[in-house]
Design an enzyme around this catalytic site. Structure first.
Site, PDB file in Angstrom:
ATOM      1  N   TRP A  38       2.197  13.024   5.406  1.00  0.00           N
ATOM      2  CA  TRP A  38       2.249  11.373   5.373  1.00  0.00           C
ATOM      3  C   TRP A  38       1.159  11.208   5.352  1.00  0.00           C
ATOM      4  O   TRP A  38       0.586  10.256   4.587  1.00  0.00           O
ATOM      5  CB  TRP A  38       2.590  11.148   7.308  1.00  0.00           C
ATOM      6  CG  TRP A  38       3.959  10.781   7.327  1.00  0.00           C
ATOM      7  CD1 TRP A  38       4.448  12.460   7.690  1.00  0.00           C
ATOM      8  CD2 TRP A  38       5.048  10.650   6.748  1.00  0.00           C
ATOM      9  NE1 TRP A  38       5.914  11.806   8.283  1.00  0.00           N
ATOM     10  CE2 TRP A  38       6.445  11.128   6.914  1.00  0.00           C
ATOM     11  CE3 TRP A  38       5.225   9.852   5.685  1.00  0.00           C
ATOM     12  CZ2 TRP A  38       7.356  11.033   6.442  1.00  0.00           C
ATOM     13  CZ3 TRP A  38       6.668   9.419   4.676  1.00  0.00           C
ATOM     14  CH2 TRP A  38       7.382   9.756   5.097  1.00  0.00           C
ATOM     15  N   ASP A  80      -2.240   6.297  11.269  1.00  0.00           N
ATOM     16  CA  ASP A  80      -0.295   6.088  11.710  1.00  0.00           C
ATOM     17  C   ASP A  80      -0.292   6.945  12.711  1.00  0.00           C
ATOM     18  O   ASP A  80      -0.082   8.164  12.485  1.00  0.00           O
ATOM     19  CB  ASP A  80      -0.386   6.690  10.289  1.00  0.00           C
ATOM     20  CG  ASP A  80       1.411   6.790   9.902  1.00  0.00           C
ATOM     21  OD1 ASP A  80       1.734   6.658  11.274  1.00  0.00           O
ATOM     22  OD2 ASP A  80       1.970   7.595   8.959  1.00  0.00           O
ATOM     23  N   LYS A 126      10.812   6.698  15.301  1.00  0.00           N
ATOM     24  CA  LYS A 126      10.919   7.732  16.137  1.00  0.00           C
ATOM     25  C   LYS A 126      10.596   7.618  17.640  1.00  0.00           C
ATOM     26  O   LYS A 126      11.521   8.482  18.344  1.00  0.00           O
ATOM     27  CB  LYS A 126       9.413   9.080  15.662  1.00  0.00           C
ATOM     28  CG  LYS A 126      10.206   8.879  13.911  1.00  0.00           C
ATOM     29  CD  LYS A 126       9.091   8.777  13.273  1.00  0.00           C
ATOM     30  CE  LYS A 126       9.632   9.385  11.377  1.00  0.00           C
ATOM     31  NZ  LYS A 126       8.636   8.548  10.906  1.00  0.00           N
TER      32      LYS A 126
HETATM   33  C1  LIG Z   1       8.313   8.749   9.774  1.00  0.00           C
HETATM   34  C2  LIG Z   1       6.885   8.521   9.044  1.00  0.00           C
HETATM   35  C3  LIG Z   1       6.283   7.939   8.426  1.00  0.00           C
HETATM   36  C4  LIG Z   1       7.249   6.938   7.381  1.00  0.00           C
HETATM   37  O1  LIG Z   1       8.022   5.697   7.934  1.00  0.00           O
HETATM   38  P1  LIG Z   1       8.859   4.490   7.462  1.00  0.00           P
HETATM   39  O2  LIG Z   1       8.908   3.638   8.038  1.00  0.00           O
HETATM   40  O3  LIG Z   1       9.675   5.198   6.823  1.00  0.00           O
HETATM   41  O4  LIG Z   1       7.578   3.734   6.669  1.00  0.00           O
HETATM   42  C5  LIG Z   1       4.668   7.497   7.949  1.00  0.00           C
HETATM   43  N1  LIG Z   1       4.110   8.347   8.801  1.00  0.00           N
HETATM   44  C6  LIG Z   1       4.864   9.330   9.620  1.00  0.00           C
HETATM   45  C7  LIG Z   1       3.909   9.985  10.647  1.00  0.00           C
HETATM   46  C8  LIG Z   1       5.887   9.191   9.983  1.00  0.00           C
HETATM   47  O5  LIG Z   1       6.286  10.247  10.749  1.00  0.00           O
END
Ligand SMILES: *Cc1c(COP(=O)(O)O)cnc(C)c1O
Length: 373
Positions: free
Chosen positions: A112, A183, A207
Site C-alpha cells: 500500500w 494511511d 476493514k
Molecule cells: C485496503 C487498503 C487500501 C485501499 O483501499 P480502497 O478503499 O480499496 O482504495 C489502502 N491502504 C491500505 C493500508 C489498505 O489496507
C-alpha cells in the site's frame, strides 16, 4: 460445513478471514436489517432518502460525532467522509498538502505504501526516506531509521501494511516539525492512539469501520490551513469537503449510516481499549501456534512488526499451503489464501472478528500440523 458457533447456527455465517471488505458485527447487520425498508418510521430506507433532509442529516452528523468521540478528535480538527476509497487519498494527499519547492517524504513498508508512492510520483518528485523492499517488506522502521530531507513538505507512512501483515504497533515520533500523513486503513480503531503525532489520517471504511464506499479522513488544523490554499476541483479538495461537512455532493449515505452503527457498536463494547485487548487475544492465539510449530509454520513479518490485524504466514511447502486453505474452507473458515504477491496464508481479523474464530483457526492449525508434520 459452517461450524457450531451461534452466528453459524442462527444465520449460516462462516468465519470470514477476508482482508477487506471484512467481517461486520452481527448486531450492526441485524440493526440495518431492522431499518432496511422503513427507517425509524420515516417511510423509506436510508438508501432512498434525500441527503439534504433532516433524517439523513441526523444520521450524518451523529456518525461524524461518534468517530470524533471514539478517537477524542479535538474540535479544531476536521473529519471527512469521502468517496474513492483509501486509494483516492493517494492522489489527494499530494494535491492538498504538497508545497511548491518542497519534497514529500515517503516511507515504503509494503504494497500500500508502494502504491501511494506510485500515484504521488505522477504529481511531482518525492523522496523515499526508508524502504524494506530489499527484505520483501518484512518490518516497519524504528523512529530514527528513515532519512528525511530538510525540505520535507510532509512525511507519509502506512501504519499497517495489510498484505504483508507489518505494523508499527505504536504511533511513530519522527522528530520533525512537518505534517505527518498516515494511511490507517487496516488498523484504525484497533487500539488507542496519540492523535497529536499525526496531521492527516485516512482509512477506507471496509476493514475496521464499516462497508466499502466511504473513506474517513481526519485533518489537523495545520493540514486544514495548507489545504485551504489550494484551488482544486470540487471532488479532489479537502477544503471543499470540509466546508460542506462532506455533503458537497451526494455522500455515500448508506455506507456512512452503517459506519455510524459500527461506531456505536465500538463504543458499546468498550471503545478502543477493548478493541486493542481483543486484537491482542486473537492475534496471540495464531502467533503462538506459529512460534510453537518448530518451523512447520513461518510468519512473514519480523517479530517486532507483527500485525494484529493481518497475519501472513505459510506452511512448510506450497502443496501444504493449498491443502491448508482447502481444508480450512471445508471447516467454515474462508478467505485464508495469502495475497498473490506474498503467497501462503493470510488471516485478517479486524475489530468485529470474533475471538472464537481465532480460536477455531488456532485449533485447526494445530490439528493440521499433527496430521501433516
Ligand atoms: C485496503 C487498503 C487500501 C485501499 O483501499 P480502497 O478503499 O480499496 O482504495 C489502502 N491502504 C491500505 C493500508 C489498505 O489496507
Amino acid at each position: 460445513m459452517k461450524g457450531t458457533h451461534l452466528e453459524a447456527l442462527l444465520y449460516g455465517r462462516v468465519f470470514n478471514f477476508s482482508a477487506g471488505p471484512g467481517t461486520l458485527p452481527v448486531e450492526v447487520l441485524e440493526e440495518a436489517r431492522e431499518d432496511l425498508l422503513n427507517y425509524k418510521g420515516c417511510g423509506m430506507s436510508v438508501m432512498e432518502m434525500s441527503h439534504r433532509g433532516k433524517d439523513y442529516e441526523a444520521i450524518h452528523y451523529e456518525t461524524i460525532n461518534s468517530l470524533r468521540q471514539i478517537l477524542s478528535v479535538p474540535e479544531d480538527w476536521g473529519v471527512l467522509f469521502l468517496q474513492g476509497g483509501a486509494s483516492l487519498q493517494n492522489a489527494m494527499v499530494p494535491m492538498n498538502l504538497g508545497i511548491e519547492g518542497k519534497t514529500p517524504n515517503y516511507i515504503d513498508t509494503g504494497t500500500w505504501g508502494h502504491k501511494s508512492i506510485g500515484d504521488a510520483k505522477k504529481l511531482g518528485p518525492l523522496h523515499i526516506a526508508w524502504t524494506s523492499e530489499p527484505t520483501n517488506f518484512d518490518r516497519a522502521p524504528a523512529d530514527d531509521e528513515p532519512s528525511f530531507t530538510d525540505d520535507a513538505s510532509y512525511i507519509y507512512f502506512t501504519s499497517n501494511e495489510t498484505i504483508q501483515g507489518v505494523d508499527y504497533l505504536r504511533d511513530p515520533d519522527w522528530g520533525c516539525d512537518v505534517p505527518v500523513v498516515c494511511d490507517m486503513s487496516s488498523n484504525i480503531l484497533s487500539r488507542p492512539m496519540a492523535l497529536n503525532r499525526y496531521d492527516v489520517i485516512f482509512a477506507g471504511a471496509q476493514k475496521n469501520q464499516g462497508p466499502a464506499g466511504v473513506a474517513t479522513v481526519l485533518l489537523s488544523p495545520r493540514a486544514i490551513e495548507i489545504a485551504k490554499t489550494k484551488d482544486l476541483p470540487l471532488m479532489l479538495s479537502w477544503a471543499e469537503a470540509l466546508k460542506a461537512d462532506s455533503i458537497h455532493n451526494t455522500p455515500p449515505c448508506w455506507a456512512i449510516y452503517i459506519c455510524g452503527l459500527y461506531y456505536k457498536w465500538v463504543m458499546k463494547e468498550g471503545g478502543l481499549t477493548e478493541m486493542a485487548s481483543r486484537a491482542e487475544k486473537r492475534s496471540s492465539l495464531i502467533y503462538d501456534v506459529i512460534d510453537g510449530s518448530e518451523g512447520f509454520y513461518v510468519g512473514h513479518a519480523q517479530k517486532g512488526s507483527r500485525s494484529q490485524m493481518n497475519i501472513s504466514f505459510r506452511a512448510k511447502d506450497e502443496e501444504l499451503d493449498k491443502k491448508f486453505i482447502q481444508e480450512a474452507e471445508a471447516n467454515g473458515m474462508t478467505t485464508l489464501a495469502g495475497h498473490r504477491s506474498v503467497g501462503g496464508m493470510r488471516a485478517s481479523m479486524y475489530n468485529a472478528f470474533p475471538i472464537s474464530g481465532a480460536q477455531a483457526l488456532a485449533d485447526f492449525m494445530k490439528d493440521f500440523m499433527q496430521r501433516n508434520g
